[in-house]
Design a protein around this motif. Structure first.
Motif, PDB file in Angstrom:
ATOM      1  N   LYS A 144      -6.723   0.253   4.732  1.00  0.00           N
ATOM      2  CA  LYS A 144      -6.296  -1.078   5.158  1.00  0.00           C
ATOM      3  C   LYS A 144      -4.832  -1.323   4.794  1.00  0.00           C
ATOM      4  N   PRO A 145      -4.091  -2.032   5.636  1.00  0.00           N
ATOM      5  CA  PRO A 145      -2.709  -2.385   5.272  1.00  0.00           C
ATOM      6  C   PRO A 145      -2.694  -3.189   3.978  1.00  0.00           C
ATOM      7  N   ILE A 146      -1.807  -2.842   3.074  1.00  0.00           N
ATOM      8  CA  ILE A 146      -1.735  -3.499   1.767  1.00  0.00           C
ATOM      9  C   ILE A 146      -1.437  -4.988   1.917  1.00  0.00           C
ATOM     10  N   ALA A 147      -0.713  -5.340   2.985  1.00  0.00           N
ATOM     11  CA  ALA A 147      -0.329  -6.739   3.190  1.00  0.00           C
ATOM     12  C   ALA A 147      -1.529  -7.639   3.455  1.00  0.00           C
ATOM     13  N   LEU A 148      -2.651  -7.061   3.877  1.00  0.00           N
ATOM     14  CA  LEU A 148      -3.827  -7.865   4.215  1.00  0.00           C
ATOM     15  C   LEU A 148      -4.758  -8.078   3.026  1.00  0.00           C
ATOM     16  N   LEU A 149      -4.428  -7.515   1.871  1.00  0.00           N
ATOM     17  CA  LEU A 149      -5.262  -7.684   0.683  1.00  0.00           C
ATOM     18  C   LEU A 149      -4.913  -8.985  -0.040  1.00  0.00           C
ATOM     19  N   SER A 150      -5.875  -9.501  -0.802  1.00  0.00           N
ATOM     20  CA  SER A 150      -5.613 -10.699  -1.609  1.00  0.00           C
ATOM     21  C   SER A 150      -4.669 -10.346  -2.755  1.00  0.00           C
ATOM     22  N   GLY A 151      -4.148 -11.377  -3.439  1.00  0.00           N
ATOM     23  CA  GLY A 151      -3.246 -11.145  -4.561  1.00  0.00           C
ATOM     24  C   GLY A 151      -3.896 -10.326  -5.666  1.00  0.00           C
ATOM     25  N   GLY A 152      -5.167 -10.621  -5.962  1.00  0.00           N
ATOM     26  CA  GLY A 152      -5.884  -9.882  -7.000  1.00  0.00           C
ATOM     27  C   GLY A 152      -6.093  -8.428  -6.634  1.00  0.00           C
ATOM     28  N   GLU A 153      -6.408  -8.176  -5.369  1.00  0.00           N
ATOM     29  CA  GLU A 153      -6.608  -6.794  -4.908  1.00  0.00           C
ATOM     30  C   GLU A 153      -5.290  -6.012  -4.941  1.00  0.00           C
ATOM     31  N   GLN A 154      -4.194  -6.680  -4.575  1.00  0.00           N
ATOM     32  CA  GLN A 154      -2.882  -6.018  -4.623  1.00  0.00           C
ATOM     33  C   GLN A 154      -2.507  -5.646  -6.057  1.00  0.00           C
ATOM     34  N   ARG A 155      -2.841  -6.521  -7.017  1.00  0.00           N
ATOM     35  CA  ARG A 155      -2.564  -6.199  -8.423  1.00  0.00           C
ATOM     36  C   ARG A 155      -3.384  -4.988  -8.880  1.00  0.00           C
ATOM     37  N   ARG A 156      -4.608  -4.853  -8.381  1.00  0.00           N
ATOM     38  CA  ARG A 156      -5.425  -3.684  -8.735  1.00  0.00           C
ATOM     39  C   ARG A 156      -4.800  -2.408  -8.173  1.00  0.00           C
ATOM     40  N   VAL A 157      -4.249  -2.487  -6.955  1.00  0.00           N
ATOM     41  CA  VAL A 157      -3.568  -1.329  -6.353  1.00  0.00           C
ATOM     42  C   VAL A 157      -2.355  -0.947  -7.202  1.00  0.00           C
ATOM     43  N   ALA A 158      -1.540  -1.941  -7.574  1.00  0.00           N
ATOM     44  CA  ALA A 158      -0.339  -1.677  -8.369  1.00  0.00           C
ATOM     45  C   ALA A 158      -0.704  -1.090  -9.732  1.00  0.00           C
ATOM     46  N   LEU A 159      -1.766  -1.618 -10.353  1.00  0.00           N
ATOM     47  CA  LEU A 159      -2.215  -1.112 -11.653  1.00  0.00           C
ATOM     48  C   LEU A 159      -2.696   0.329 -11.532  1.00  0.00           C
ATOM     49  N   ALA A 160      -3.455   0.624 -10.465  1.00  0.00           N
ATOM     50  CA  ALA A 160      -3.943   1.996 -10.246  1.00  0.00           C
ATOM     51  C   ALA A 160      -2.774   2.970 -10.136  1.00  0.00           C
ATOM     52  N   SER A 161      -1.742   2.598  -9.374  1.00  0.00           N
ATOM     53  CA  SER A 161      -0.587   3.478  -9.194  1.00  0.00           C
ATOM     54  C   SER A 161       0.147   3.715 -10.504  1.00  0.00           C
ATOM     55  N   LEU A 162       0.339   2.660 -11.303  1.00  0.00           N
ATOM     56  CA  LEU A 162       1.041   2.791 -12.588  1.00  0.00           C
ATOM     57  C   LEU A 162       0.269   3.686 -13.560  1.00  0.00           C
ATOM     58  N   LEU A 163      -1.052   3.526 -13.587  1.00  0.00           N
ATOM     59  CA  LEU A 163      -1.865   4.342 -14.492  1.00  0.00           C
ATOM     60  C   LEU A 163      -1.786   5.820 -14.114  1.00  0.00           C
ATOM     61  N   LEU A 164      -1.732   6.103 -12.817  1.00  0.00           N
ATOM     62  CA  LEU A 164      -1.628   7.491 -12.356  1.00  0.00           C
ATOM     63  C   LEU A 164      -0.252   8.081 -12.668  1.00  0.00           C
ATOM     64  N   GLN A 165       0.785   7.229 -12.627  1.00  0.00           N
ATOM     65  CA  GLN A 165       2.142   7.717 -12.933  1.00  0.00           C
ATOM     66  C   GLN A 165       2.306   8.038 -14.411  1.00  0.00           C
ATOM     67  N   LYS A 166       1.596   7.311 -15.264  1.00  0.00           N
ATOM     68  CA  LYS A 166       1.670   7.452 -16.726  1.00  0.00           C
ATOM     69  C   LYS A 166       3.125   7.558 -17.213  1.00  0.00           C
ATOM     70  N   PRO A 167       3.862   6.436 -17.154  1.00  0.00           N
ATOM     71  CA  PRO A 167       5.248   6.441 -17.653  1.00  0.00           C
ATOM     72  C   PRO A 167       5.281   6.622 -19.169  1.00  0.00           C
ATOM     73  N   ASP A 168       6.478   6.862 -19.718  1.00  0.00           N
ATOM     74  CA  ASP A 168       6.613   7.016 -21.176  1.00  0.00           C
ATOM     75  C   ASP A 168       6.163   5.759 -21.906  1.00  0.00           C
ATOM     76  N   VAL A 169       6.513   4.596 -21.356  1.00  0.00           N
ATOM     77  CA  VAL A 169       6.059   3.318 -21.916  1.00  0.00           C
ATOM     78  C   VAL A 169       5.543   2.465 -20.758  1.00  0.00           C
TER      79      VAL A 169
END
Length: 651
Positions: free
Chosen positions: A155-180
């Motif tokens: 689904k296009p990310i633009a069609l997701l609710s604000g809460g769902e978009q935050r879950r997508v962003a959190l998933a991506s950050l966890l996979l990237q595993k930055p130094d901090v």
């Protein structure tokens, strides 16, 4: 050496001082929670740590090439990306590193003494290992499943609710595993199962983490250090929430008498934590030991596994005996209640009674129907089938949209609509400031318009107003959202002292454990299970039963040969879009885009005093709510048609 070191940092906004010569550092492997009242400077400190906010004085020192990434409250995505593309977008560098690593492995197979290639190969290996990125595809799939994003991945990310978009962003950050990794309220918009997965991932992957949260179980399990922001200064406590309570109580004992009220609240909180949580953990240790032993000696013996499963189910039933007093006044009598939202079945054949002293938490996964059940009890939604008999009583309702508040009124007008400055709270005549002080409002807030307050401040006003009402039952939908921990403590105290019935919907395990005497648990088969145990206890038992089921399946599989699957003789149904659906598929994206543009205009107006004063805050808020509801309705309609298209393509 610290990864990040803040030395004598100060920050102010206009005339208000936020931080004064504070020192703060982050070492590798630390998981630091920032605690404090709303407006104390938690988010300011986080942004200075991130380097996205300039400080007025002091030094910010970081290690060379340090990768710091932060979860935004309103994440930004590449236009046109779907959910999977948005999750994978931040992994380009890791994927490129893996591709280059594989190329070098092939080159070294032929030229294994090439020092330049060996050095680059070793450097890439350390980089991939540090980010734990060897099995990225498996990790992507796992995180998408656990954050309930699988059904949206195309689904296009633009069609997701604000809460769902935050879950997508959190998933991506966890996979990237930055130094901090910096996370501001990461458990918002996550149900308890998602929060448990997040806890396990952060601990297993050994993240270096700085976070803000009001989820006290999450803090206690994840944090290695607590930093409290108070009066423009920082105070450090070792460990998570339970250690913070103990150490904070000791600290307050050394201060002046003015802190006695706060000390008594903290003391009650600490006693509850020690009595309830630690006792539960001690009980669970014995079960976990038995479970670990079972893994070793019963892998090929389903009978032993089944025996323990029966024991656990018996333990769960022990909590679920009906403990209600039948002589209490009946508020709701529910018979064979079923609920649907469109074509989606939420609940079937639910029968129960709700009495005058019941304190009930309605819990379950996101989207299971909890808020819909509340609205059905309130008479705002008609049941699909079944009967709800309501007694004679008054209801106080708190919802996530704060519908009881008028943005154009100040706090005095909100609490004293007939004039004066006194408010009646359950028979006590109080000055409005004296009452609002209990909800952490300073005197200067009395003349402020509700419309200019932050989301957390509006929630505090709505809760304070709710407890002035003369009602028999309180119904609260996600009351802890946007609240800080001190305010949640006040809410818990008010609910504990309330003489009537309480029904809450919440994902906050600590809050539910502390307040609820009974659970209505939404199950995957669309039924509700009633339980008198603590929610965290229920979740522990549920997890252990699932482990036992998995072990039993594995044991049975090892004892039996797999059977050949039978070919289905049924002919697949031929699916196709109706003419109306084809037209809607073309028009809906355009209509949604137009509505989103109008919503953006309204939001822009809300941030401009000249604009909203001309139209009126309440009028503007009403128009915005109507546009958002219409947009949500059209998005749901588009989702349903697209799912049908997907089904057709896969058939």
């Amino acid at each position: 050496m610290a990864l990040i070191d803040l030395q004598n940092i100060s920050k102010h906004y206009s005339a208000q001082q936020i931080l004064t010569e504070i020192n703060f550092h982050v070492d590798e492997g630390e998981r630091i929670v920032i605690i404090g009242k709303n407006g104390s400077g938690k988010s300011t400190l986080m942004k200075i740590v991130n380097g996205t906010l300039e400080h007025d004085g002091g030094r910010r020192i970081t290690q060379n090439d340090l990768e710091i990434k932060m979860l935004d409250q309103r994440p930004q995505f590449v236009d046109g990306h779907n959910v999977r593309q948005a999750v994978e977008h931040g992994l380009k560098e890791l994927n490129a590193a893996k591709e280059r690593y594989n190329e070098l492995s092939l080159l070294l197979a032929e030229d294994f003494e090439n020092k330049l290639l060996l050095d680059e190969h070793e450097k890439l290996s350390r980089y991939i290992e540090h980010h734990n990125a060897w099995n990225l595809d498996d990790k992507i799939e796992r995180i998408i499943q656990h954050f309930d994003l699988k059904r949206y991945e195309d689904k296009p990310i633009a069609l997701l609710s604000g809460g769902e978009q935050r879950r997508v962003a959190l998933a991506s950050l966890l996979l990237q595993k930055p130094d901090v990794l910096l996370l501001d309220e990461p458990t918002n918009h996550l149900d308890v199962y998602m929060v448990e997965f997040l806890e396990e991932l952060l601990l297993k992957e050994k993240f270096t983490l700085v976070f803000i949260s009001h989820d006290r179980y999450f803090i206690d399990r994840v944090a290695t250090k607590s930093i409290e922001v108070e009066d423009c200064a920082l105070r450090e406590y070792s460990g998570g929430y339970s250690n913070y309570l103990t150490q904070k109580e000791e600290y307050l004992r050394t201060l002046q008498k003015q802190h006695e009220n706060l000390l008594s609240v903290l003391k009650r909180e600490n006693e509850w934590f020690a009595r309830g949580v630690r006792a539960r953990l001690k009980r669970n240790e014995g079960r976990k030991e038995r479970l670990m032993q079972l893994r070793e000696d019963a892998k090929t013996n389903p009978a032993k596994i089944r025996k323990m499963s029966v024991e656990l189910q018996r333990e769960a039933k022990h909590f679920n005996r009906d403990k209600s007093i039948n002589k209490q006044k009946m508020l709701f009598e529910i018979e064979n209640l079923s609920l649907k939202l469109g074509e989606k079945e939420l609940l079937k054949n639910f029968t129960t009674r709700i009495l005058q002293k019941d304190v009930i938490a309605i819990v379950g996964p996101n989207g299971s129907g909890k808020s819909t059940l509340l609205k059905t009890l309130l008479g705002r939604i008609e049941p699909t089938s079944g009967v709800i008999k309501r007694g004679e009583f008054k209801v106080g309702y708190f919802d996530q949209h704060r519908e009881m508040l008028d943005d154009d009124k100040n706090l005095i007008e909100t609490f004293c609509p007939n004039g004066g400055d006194r408010v009646n709270v359950r028979g006590s005549d109080l000055h409005v400031y004296g009452y609002l002080k209990n909800f952490l409002f300073p005197r200067e807030f009395l003349d402020k318009k509700v419309g200019v307050l932050s989301g957390g401040e509006k929630n505090r006003v709505a809760l304070a107003l709710l407890f002035t009402k003369n009602v028999d039952i309180l119904i609260l939908d996600e009351p802890t959202n946007d609240l800080d921990i001190p305010t949640i403590n006040i809410l818990e105290e008010q609910l504990t002292n309330f003489a009537g019935a309480v029904i809450i919907v919440s994902h906050d395990r600590y809050f539910v454990d502390k307040i609820a005497k009974k659970l209505f648990i939404f199950k995957t088969d669309k039924t509700i299970e009633e339980s008198h145990q603590q929610y965290s206890e229920y979740l522990e038992l549920e997890k252990e039963l699932q482990e036992l089921d998995s072990m039993e399946s594995e044991a049975n599989a090892s004892l039996q040969k797999p059977k050949e699957p039978l070919e289905s003789k049924e002919k697949p149904k031929v699916l196709k879009l109706t003419y109306k659906e084809k037209i809607a598929l073309e028009k809906l994206p355009i209509e949604i885009e137009e509505l989103e543009a109008k919503i953006a205009e309204k939001n822009e107006c809300l941030s401009n005093p000249k604009c909203y004063e001309e139209i009126g805050l309440s009028v503007l808020a009403k128009e915005l709510a109507e546009l958002e509801a219409l947009c949500e309705e059209k998005i749901e309609e588009l989702f349903a048609i697209e799912e049908k298209v997907e089904e057709i393509e896969n058939s």
